[in-house]
Design an enzyme around this catalytic site. Structure first.
Site, PDB file in Angstrom:
ATOM      1  N   SER A 112       6.313  -3.201  -8.192  1.00 39.17           N
ATOM      2  CA  SER A 112       6.501  -2.900  -6.543  1.00 39.17           C
ATOM      3  C   SER A 112       6.412  -3.203  -5.092  1.00 39.17           C
ATOM      4  O   SER A 112       7.181  -3.850  -5.184  1.00 39.17           O
ATOM      5  CB  SER A 112       5.934  -0.598  -5.943  1.00 39.17           C
ATOM      6  N   HIS A 113       5.934  -3.069  -4.062  1.00 38.83           N
ATOM      7  CA  HIS A 113       5.457  -2.898  -3.580  1.00 38.83           C
ATOM      8  C   HIS A 113       4.850  -4.014  -3.221  1.00 38.83           C
ATOM      9  O   HIS A 113       4.733  -5.190  -2.129  1.00 38.83           O
ATOM     10  CB  HIS A 113       5.561  -2.044  -1.940  1.00 38.83           C
ATOM     11  N   ASP A 276      11.827  -2.923  -0.748  1.00 36.09           N
ATOM     12  CA  ASP A 276      10.428  -3.120  -0.603  1.00 36.09           C
ATOM     13  C   ASP A 276      10.818  -3.660  -2.576  1.00 36.09           C
ATOM     14  O   ASP A 276      11.733  -4.336  -2.602  1.00 36.09           O
ATOM     15  CB  ASP A 276       9.072  -2.290  -1.667  1.00 36.09           C
ATOM     16  N   ASP A 278      11.269  -3.215  -5.380  1.00 38.54           N
ATOM     17  CA  ASP A 278      11.836  -2.676  -6.349  1.00 38.54           C
ATOM     18  C   ASP A 278      13.071  -2.171  -5.789  1.00 38.54           C
ATOM     19  O   ASP A 278      13.097  -1.639  -6.640  1.00 38.54           O
ATOM     20  CB  ASP A 278      11.306  -2.356  -7.858  1.00 38.54           C
ATOM     21  N   ASP A 280      13.057   1.047  -3.749  1.00 38.84           N
ATOM     22  CA  ASP A 280      12.349   2.290  -4.909  1.00 38.84           C
ATOM     23  C   ASP A 280      12.422   2.714  -2.999  1.00 38.84           C
ATOM     24  O   ASP A 280      11.980   4.068  -2.755  1.00 38.84           O
ATOM     25  CB  ASP A 280      11.617   2.631  -5.848  1.00 38.84           C
ATOM     26  N   ARG A 281      10.914   2.072  -2.034  1.00 38.26           N
ATOM     27  CA  ARG A 281      11.080   2.826  -0.733  1.00 38.26           C
ATOM     28  C   ARG A 281      11.813   1.316   0.170  1.00 38.26           C
ATOM     29  O   ARG A 281      12.605   1.383   0.510  1.00 38.26           O
ATOM     30  CB  ARG A 281       9.865   1.398  -0.511  1.00 38.26           C
ATOM     31  N   LYS A 375      12.546   7.057  -7.045  1.00 42.90           N
ATOM     32  CA  LYS A 375      12.775   7.084  -5.334  1.00 42.90           C
ATOM     33  C   LYS A 375      13.346   5.880  -5.127  1.00 42.90           C
ATOM     34  O   LYS A 375      13.681   5.069  -5.974  1.00 42.90           O
ATOM     35  CB  LYS A 375      11.009   7.115  -4.320  1.00 42.90           C
ATOM     36  N   ARG A 495      -7.367   5.647   0.860  1.00 39.71           N
ATOM     37  CA  ARG A 495      -6.418   5.899   1.490  1.00 39.71           C
ATOM     38  C   ARG A 495      -6.597   7.022   2.305  1.00 39.71           C
ATOM     39  O   ARG A 495      -7.438   8.191   1.646  1.00 39.71           O
ATOM     40  CB  ARG A 495      -4.865   6.826   1.276  1.00 39.71           C
TER      41      ARG A 495
END
Length: 542
Positions: A112-113, A276, A278, A280-281, A375, A495
């Site tokens: 991902s990111h 990002d 991949d 998706d963001r 997403k 978080r």
């Protein structure tokens, strides 16, 4: 010829909500990637002769693992494999391919990111036939298998040339290398008013997209520059690189600061977006206005009918629990169903498949709809361009008018990255023990109304997912949420989410951190963030 290779289990192959993520050097250990891939196949049924999709975000070690996966899929008995040219498929594009061609499922290679490179991160996840991430019952089965696996099967065949589009035989399985971009671009053109967006850009509306040397570059160039007529170079960092050019491909105000600064400058473009690793963001920025992911979901839902693919309206909205309640207010006003789920896109899948919701989103810069089961960063960017083109208003005006109509949910996320895992787990455990004592407690002007550890009861399959994040709600609608993220590969990421609702438009221009200052202070008082982590401030604030 099919070879059976003896192996032994690795004890750390537990997939999280986004699959298995580890450092490249971990995946490069002998048999490590093979063990996980074989465990995926061993956990599936009735796929003999079926089609499998494979692709990734192009990060370091992507091509090597794809070749392993191709040979193992042939040995497992799949009949056909669709792989993106160059091994490239964005995560939403992979979901689309699975759905469009009726594939049995897909292996998506991405972290991902997270950063890429020989010393950075890699990941593998499995998507099911609806195009979405595997549900917990499958990921649990995969993990169980990794703990006892003693061999894997692999076809003794040559590597496939991933850079030539076309079909070849691989040990009796057909491997088709496909255009990574075409199907996805066609899907986007079917959903959005490309004519209106093209007119907007032709009229001088400046648009830039920073693909951060990650997977969306080719998709953005095809759509924004070739189909929508934006000037060449409007897509920055458009070539996917194994190390993302040294970028941390996370589209937020820290890692995409240059884009933000350019849009905010007097001579800069009117609109900016980043995606990002991949794809998706997304991050969306207009002149004078950064759009928070929570507000983006709410505004897309409120304006959905402006896009041709959603002209008939939407059936409902879903958001992850930590995401702000801005979308809830839209759902209430429009009479739509509203669903709160744990973090992780797989939890939206049942709602989307059942037609309960059309759009959904997470505060971590992820937004999407029923067009795929992931997403989708570029989808969100195009939706914003569609809204701007039809309303003929700036991003800032659209956001401020939305606040005036629905109220503003002041909202911020504080990330404490690479925290000592023991310290982070102790913090959460200690906080859980005191939850029952919090209701009725007053901190200054804030009185705790309720506190719990969020549990999700899926309305479709009736499964229950517990311990999904600690919620502390105050009288008047303010809240703080704490949870540990599963997206990192080193230490733990804590978080903290803080939120306050403000109905009065006269109070909508306060600085976000100022508006939330008392809640941030109370969060530390209740949870002991500084004392447990040793951190005086978060790594990233969004």
């Amino acid at each position: 010829m099919i070879k059976t290779v003896a192996t032994t289990p690795f004890q750390d192959q537990k997939p999280g909500t986004s699959g298995l993520r580890k450092k490249v050097k971990v995946f490069a250990q002998p048999n490590y990637a093979e063990n996980f891939i074989q465990s995926i196949f061993d956990s599936l049924e009735n796929f003999n002769g079926k089609t499998l999709v494979i692709g990734g975000d192009g990060r370091y070690y992507n091509r090597e693992v794809i070749q392993k996966a191709i040979k193992m899929a042939a040995a497992a008995g799949f009949g056909k494999l669709l792989v993106g040219k160059g091994g490239i498929l964005s995560t939403p594009a992979a979901s689309n391919i699975i759905r469009k061609y009726g594939a049995f499922g897909g292996i998506v290679l991405s972290a991902s990111h997270n950063p890429g490179g020989p010393d950075e991160d890699f990941g593998i996840k499995y998507n099911v036939d609806n195009g979405g991430p595997a549900p917990e019952k499958i990921t649990d089965a995969i993990f169980a298998r990794t703990k006892v696996i003693d061999s894997y099967k692999i076809a003794d065949i040559s590597d496939i040339d991933l850079d030539v589009i076309g079909s070849v035989d691989a040990g009796g399985m057909t491997v088709e290398v496909i255009d990574s971009v075409a199907d996805y671009a066609e899907l986007m053109e079917s959903l959005f008013d490309f004519g209106a967006i093209k007119t907007l850009i032709a009229g001088g509306f400046g648009v830039i997209i920073d693909s951060m040397s990650a997977v969306t570059g080719p998709y953005a160039v095809e759509i924004l520059e070739k189909r929508l007529g934006a000037p060449k170079g409007s897509v920055r960092n458009a070539v996917p690189l194994p190390d993302f050019g040294g970028h941390h491909p996370d589209p937020n105000l820290v890692h995409a600061k240059e884009l933000y600064d350019d849009v905010m400058s007097a001579e800069g473009p009117d609109f900016g977006a980043a995606s990002d690793g991949d794809g998706d963001r997304n991050m969306v920025v207009g002149k004078g206005m950064f759009v928070t992911p929570s507000d983006s979901l709410a505004i897309i839902a409120a304006n959905a009918k402006l896009a041709p693919g959603y002209a008939g309206g939407i059936s409902g909205i879903a958001r992850s629990m930590p995401t702000s309640a801005a979308a809830d207010r839209v759902a209430e006003k429009l009479g739509l169903g509203m669903y709160e789920t744990p973090t992780g896109w797989k939890f939206f899948g049942n709602l989307l498949d059942a037609g309960k919701v059309t759009v959904c989103g997470e505060e971590s810069f992820g937004t999407g709809s029923n067009h795929v089961r992931e997403k989708d960063g570029l989808w969100a960017v195009l939706f914003w361009l569609n809204i701007v083109a039809v309303r003929k208003e700036s991003v800032k005006d659209i956001v401020t008018k939305h606040w005036a109509e629905y109220g503003r949910n002041y909202y911020s996320r504080h990330d404490y990255e690479e925290v000592d895992a023991t310290a982070a787990n102790t913090l959460v455990a200690t906080l859980r023990e005191k939850l029952a004592t919090l209701p009725g407690t007053t901190y200054g002007n804030l009185k705790v109304a309720s506190a719990d550890d969020f549990a999700y009861h899926d309305p479709i399959d009736h499964s229950v997912s517990k311990n999904q994040g600690i919620r502390i709600l105050f009288e008047g609608g303010s809240r703080i949420v704490l949870r540990l993220s599963g997206t990192g590969t080193a230490g733990a990421t804590l978080r903290l989410y803080v939120e306050r609702y403000e109905a009065d438009p006269a109070r909508h221009a306060i600085d976000t951190q100022e508006a939330l200052a008392d809640l941030i202070s109370v969060a530390d008082t209740i949870a002991g963030i500084k004392s447990h982590t040793g951190r005086s401030e978060p790594t990233v604030i969004t």
